[in-house]
Design a protein around this motif. Structure first.
Motif, PDB file in Angstrom:
ATOM      1  N   LEU A 124       0.820  -1.213   0.000  1.00 26.00           N
ATOM      2  CA  LEU A 124       0.000   0.000   0.000  1.00 26.00           C
ATOM      3  C   LEU A 124       0.858   1.268   0.000  1.00 26.00           C
ATOM      4  O   LEU A 124       0.474   2.272  -0.601  1.00 26.00           O
ATOM      5  CB  LEU A 124      -0.953  -0.006   1.191  1.00 26.00           C
TER       6      LEU A 124
ATOM      7  N   ARG B 286       1.689   2.473  -3.331  1.00 22.21           N
ATOM      8  CA  ARG B 286       0.559   3.021  -4.080  1.00 22.21           C
ATOM      9  C   ARG B 286      -0.015   4.314  -3.509  1.00 22.21           C
ATOM     10  O   ARG B 286      -0.627   5.093  -4.206  1.00 22.21           O
ATOM     11  CB  ARG B 286      -0.534   1.966  -4.164  1.00 22.21           C
ATOM     12  N   TYR B 287       0.166   4.521  -2.192  1.00 20.97           N
ATOM     13  CA  TYR B 287      -0.398   5.698  -1.537  1.00 20.97           C
ATOM     14  C   TYR B 287       0.702   6.488  -0.843  1.00 20.97           C
ATOM     15  O   TYR B 287       1.257   6.047   0.151  1.00 20.97           O
ATOM     16  CB  TYR B 287      -1.476   5.295  -0.522  1.00 20.97           C
ATOM     17  N   ARG B 288       0.988   7.652  -1.382  1.00 21.00           N
ATOM     18  CA  ARG B 288       2.075   8.495  -0.876  1.00 21.00           C
ATOM     19  C   ARG B 288       1.877   8.850   0.601  1.00 21.00           C
ATOM     20  O   ARG B 288       2.827   8.882   1.359  1.00 21.00           O
ATOM     21  CB  ARG B 288       2.161   9.764  -1.745  1.00 21.00           C
TER      22      ARG B 288
END
Length: 171
Positions: free
Chosen positions: A84, A87-89
């Motif tokens: 994750l 994919r998620y800064r």
């Protein structure tokens, strides 16, 4: 007393070998990233795996199956968070620190030292360990996300373009 019983020693040997094989299998399935010490988050997972292994070996109240499930849970959670975070800064920033430039062109950034709780002597030690004794030969010292120091030597007195990309521009 050296040991309580021969059966206790045999238990440690059998459980140790079994837990070790289970851990190696789980780590091989999960991939190289699981034990990569890229940052503090990864280090905590590695330490937790070692602690779980020790608990399986030395605590009679923990069955092998429970310990193996413990390994699997730790590795699965590490995998999910790493998956994750790519994919998620916002999640990456939450679980990982940023590299920080502590020295640039011989000038030590005192504010960065205070914020990262690093001393000047640690900077000088890192420079010596890299084989560079003269600050004029150092383009930068970077505190990496895993807590290690990277010392970047001056390649060409006129070329500072590489320095701008160090630590992703973090200062």
């Amino acid at each position: 007393m050296l040991f309580d019983s021969v059966s206790g020693l045999a238990r440690v040997v059998v459980l140790g070998a079994s837990a070790y094989l289970a851990l190696i299998t789980i780590l091989r399935i999960s991939g190289k990233r699981t034990l990569a010490k890229m940052n503090a988050f990864d280090l905590v997972v590695t330490i937790a795996l070692g602690s779980t292994l020790a608990t399986i070996l030395l605590t009679k109240d923990v069955a092998l199956a429970e310990g193996v499930i413990g390994f699997a849970v730790l590795v699965l959670l590490q995998f999910i968070i790493a998956f994750l975070a790519v994919r998620y800064r916002w999640l990456e920033r939450l679980v990982k620190s940023q590299a920080r430039i502590l020295l640039t062109d011989g000038a030590i950034d005192q504010r960065a030292l205070r914020k990262e709780r690093v001393t000047e002597s640690e900077i000088h030690c890192a420079i010596r360990a890299s084989g560079l004794g003269d600050l004029s030969k150092v383009a930068a010292v970077v505190l990496e996300t895993d807590g290690s120091f990277s010392v970047v030597a001056v390649a060409d007195a006129g070329d500072r373009s590489a320095l701008r990309s160090i630590a992703g521009g973090a200062a």
